[in-house]
Motif scaffolding. Structure first.
Motif, PDB file in Angstrom:
ATOM      1  N   ALA A 254      13.503  30.701  21.716  1.00  0.00           N
ATOM      2  CA  ALA A 254      14.862  30.158  21.970  1.00  0.00           C
ATOM      3  C   ALA A 254      14.881  28.703  21.439  1.00  0.00           C
ATOM      4  O   ALA A 254      14.783  27.815  22.305  1.00  0.00           O
ATOM      5  N   ASP A 255      15.227  28.424  20.351  1.00  0.00           N
ATOM      6  CA  ASP A 255      15.383  27.223  19.625  1.00  0.00           C
ATOM      7  C   ASP A 255      17.048  26.995  19.941  1.00  0.00           C
ATOM      8  O   ASP A 255      17.715  27.779  19.535  1.00  0.00           O
ATOM      9  N   ALA A 256      17.225  25.687  20.197  1.00  0.00           N
ATOM     10  CA  ALA A 256      18.801  25.659  20.197  1.00  0.00           C
ATOM     11  C   ALA A 256      19.264  23.873  19.533  1.00  0.00           C
ATOM     12  O   ALA A 256      18.315  23.016  19.201  1.00  0.00           O
ATOM     13  N   ARG A 257      20.297  24.113  18.955  1.00  0.00           N
ATOM     14  CA  ARG A 257      20.752  23.045  18.169  1.00  0.00           C
ATOM     15  C   ARG A 257      21.902  22.158  19.094  1.00  0.00           C
ATOM     16  O   ARG A 257      22.749  22.960  19.830  1.00  0.00           O
ATOM     17  N   ILE A 258      21.747  21.105  19.322  1.00  0.00           N
ATOM     18  CA  ILE A 258      22.663  20.343  20.022  1.00  0.00           C
ATOM     19  C   ILE A 258      23.736  19.560  19.223  1.00  0.00           C
ATOM     20  O   ILE A 258      23.411  18.988  18.340  1.00  0.00           O
ATOM     21  N   PHE A 259      25.072  19.564  19.897  1.00  0.00           N
ATOM     22  CA  PHE A 259      26.082  18.902  19.279  1.00  0.00           C
ATOM     23  C   PHE A 259      26.556  17.720  20.203  1.00  0.00           C
ATOM     24  O   PHE A 259      26.934  18.004  21.507  1.00  0.00           O
ATOM     25  N   LEU A 260      26.572  16.586  19.607  1.00  0.00           N
ATOM     26  CA  LEU A 260      27.252  15.582  20.311  1.00  0.00           C
ATOM     27  C   LEU A 260      28.748  15.536  20.611  1.00  0.00           C
ATOM     28  O   LEU A 260      29.421  16.694  20.190  1.00  0.00           O
ATOM     29  N   ALA A 307      25.532  23.418  22.924  1.00  0.00           N
ATOM     30  CA  ALA A 307      24.263  23.708  22.591  1.00  0.00           C
ATOM     31  C   ALA A 307      24.497  25.094  21.999  1.00  0.00           C
ATOM     32  O   ALA A 307      25.161  26.148  22.438  1.00  0.00           O
ATOM     33  N   ARG A 308      24.031  25.537  20.724  1.00  0.00           N
ATOM     34  CA  ARG A 308      24.046  26.700  20.029  1.00  0.00           C
ATOM     35  C   ARG A 308      22.657  27.158  20.165  1.00  0.00           C
ATOM     36  O   ARG A 308      21.818  26.471  19.566  1.00  0.00           O
ATOM     37  N   LEU A 309      22.463  28.225  20.944  1.00  0.00           N
ATOM     38  CA  LEU A 309      21.197  28.714  21.257  1.00  0.00           C
ATOM     39  C   LEU A 309      20.916  30.330  20.535  1.00  0.00           C
ATOM     40  O   LEU A 309      21.666  31.080  20.894  1.00  0.00           O
ATOM     41  N   ALA A 310      19.772  30.309  20.093  1.00  0.00           N
ATOM     42  CA  ALA A 310      19.276  31.623  19.562  1.00  0.00           C
ATOM     43  C   ALA A 310      18.269  32.025  20.587  1.00  0.00           C
ATOM     44  O   ALA A 310      17.344  31.648  20.459  1.00  0.00           O
ATOM     45  N   GLN A 311      18.860  33.097  21.209  1.00  0.00           N
ATOM     46  CA  GLN A 311      17.783  33.787  22.187  1.00  0.00           C
ATOM     47  C   GLN A 311      17.269  35.027  21.692  1.00  0.00           C
ATOM     48  O   GLN A 311      16.400  35.702  22.272  1.00  0.00           O
ATOM     49  N   ALA A 312      17.589  35.637  20.698  1.00  0.00           N
ATOM     50  CA  ALA A 312      16.891  37.158  20.110  1.00  0.00           C
ATOM     51  C   ALA A 312      17.249  36.715  18.749  1.00  0.00           C
ATOM     52  O   ALA A 312      18.090  36.430  17.980  1.00  0.00           O
TER      53      ALA A 312
END
Length: 410
Positions: A254-260, A307-312
């Motif tokens: 699960a990599d996540a992209r964080i947005f300010l 946070a945009r999270l890719a769980q699968a």
């Protein structure tokens, strides 16, 4: 006088007018006939369906990450309150507010006078106890030889041995008291418990502090790395688990992209650390904790983030351009597909989410399907089409555009 000389020109003009009057209907009839012929030639025959030119894309299955977007807040990786463990007056502040401090670095100096005196008294008590122990040991050894010669009673010897043991225990107590006094003296210098950035000081020089006071002296927070705590609804979590159990979806790191807060993406991705095992009763959500590198200190505790999270990842899915999807009167989704006989065919699909500029289609499409993305507004069921790749430059015209062209005059 013969009047026919004057009437001849008049009669001639009258005859000319009569001839002109008879020719006008003939000319008008000829014009109408020509117009009718030209109109019949320009209009398509009844029942004719003009060929529509459309652009298409070829569908191929692919693997798509299942991403979700959450709101959350930044939380310090480590946080520690600096508290006094002894009481006394603050003599000095040994740090600069807002600076980076190291574990063990001195932060405050409390007046050590009373604690230094306690150490000196404990040392003296220990010396006294050791002297008493030495005397008790000598007496016990002397009585041992006397009891063998039956010069003293056995009871006197036993009393001497017990007194030596008591003196030995007293020495141990005095040693412990000395250790406690030295520890309290060491606590007069308040150190940093962890590495991190220290905030403002909540006490000033001259303030009286106690071990049980409510307010800390200061707070230290470690910000690299930093946590981002987000909330996921229990329903979303159950849906994800059902998808994983179906076999069409596979778990992924699960990599996540964080947005300010200003909407800009944070340059470094985060990693999901864990999810809570309890559901919040008030919100019905589960907390997910994401670990994010923060070497430059951009992210601060309490900051509102997304946070945009890719769980699968989902296998055998299709990426469909958004303009290709059409909604029916009941809201059902379908696409136009170029059939084997170059006729437009409606195909119902299952598309439940959007990823970027594409719909993610899970049902209704097959590998190699030619899905129409251009010229959709001109299509009707079973319409004859001339399909070209969507990337081909083309001029799409609505049906009947050809009839609007000027007719060629014969």
């Amino acid at each position: 006088m013969d009047t026919r000389l004057f009437d001849a020109p008049l009669a001639h003009r009258a005859a000319n007018r009569a001839g002109s009057t008879h020719r006008l209907p003939l000319i008008a009839f000829a014009c109408l006939a020509l117009a009718a012929c030209g109109g019949a030639k320009d209009k398509p025959g009844k029942g004719q369906n003009p060929t529509v030119e459309v652009g298409y894309v070829v569908m191929q299955p692919t693997t798509v990450a299942i991403t979700s977007e959450f709101n959350g807040r930044a939380v310090a990786f480590q946080s520690s309150e600096v508290r006094p463990q002894i009481g006394g007056l603050v003599q000095r502040q040994l740090f600069q507010e807002g600076s980076q401090v190291r574990a063990g670095q001195p932060l405050y100096q409390i007046d050590p006078s009373l604690y230094r005196a306690s150490v000196e008294q404990a040392e003296a008590d220990l010396k006294n106890a050791r002297a008493a122990l030495n005397a008790a040991d000598l007496l016990a050894q002397r009585n041992k030889s006397l009891v063998g010669a039956q010069m003293i009673s056995r009871q006197d010897y036993d009393n001497a041995v017990a007194a030596a043991d008591q003196a030995r225990a007293n020495v141990a107590q005095r040693e412990a008291a000395l250790s406690t006094a030295r520890i309290n003296l060491r606590f007069a210098t308040v150190p940093a418990p962890i590495d991190g950035r220290i905030g403002r000081s909540l006490v000033t020089v001259g303030a009286l502090v106690t071990p049980d006071q409510a307010a800390p002296l200061a707070t230290i927070q470690r910000l690299d790395p930093i946590y981002v705590d987000v909330q996921q609804s229990a329903q979303q979590l159950l849906t994800l688990r059902e998808q994983l159990s179906s076999g069409n979806v596979q778990a992924s790191q699960a990599d996540a992209r964080i947005f300010l807060p200003n909407g800009k993406p944070y340059p470094q991705p985060g990693t999901l650390q864990f999810s809570e095992v309890l559901v919040d009763e008030t919100t019905g959500t589960v907390t997910l904790r994401i670990r994010v590198p923060n070497a430059d200190g951009t992210l601060l505790p309490g900051m509102f983030l997304r946070a945009r999270l890719a769980q699968a990842t989902q296998t055998s899915a299709y990426r469909l351009p958004q303009q290709a999807l059409v909604r029916g009167p009941t809201g059902d989704a379908f696409v136009w597909v170029v059939g084997a006989d170059n006729k437009a065919v409606q195909r119902p699909i299952g598309a439940d989410r959007v990823d970027g500029s594409d719909w993610i289609v899970t049902t209704g499409l097959n590998p190699g399907d030619k899905v129409v993305t251009q010229g959709i507004g001109s299509l009707r069921r079973d319409a004859q089409v001339r399909a070209v790749p969507a990337s081909t430059p083309q001029k799409l015209q609505p049906p009947g555009a050809a009839s609007a062209q000027p007719t060629k005059q014969g």
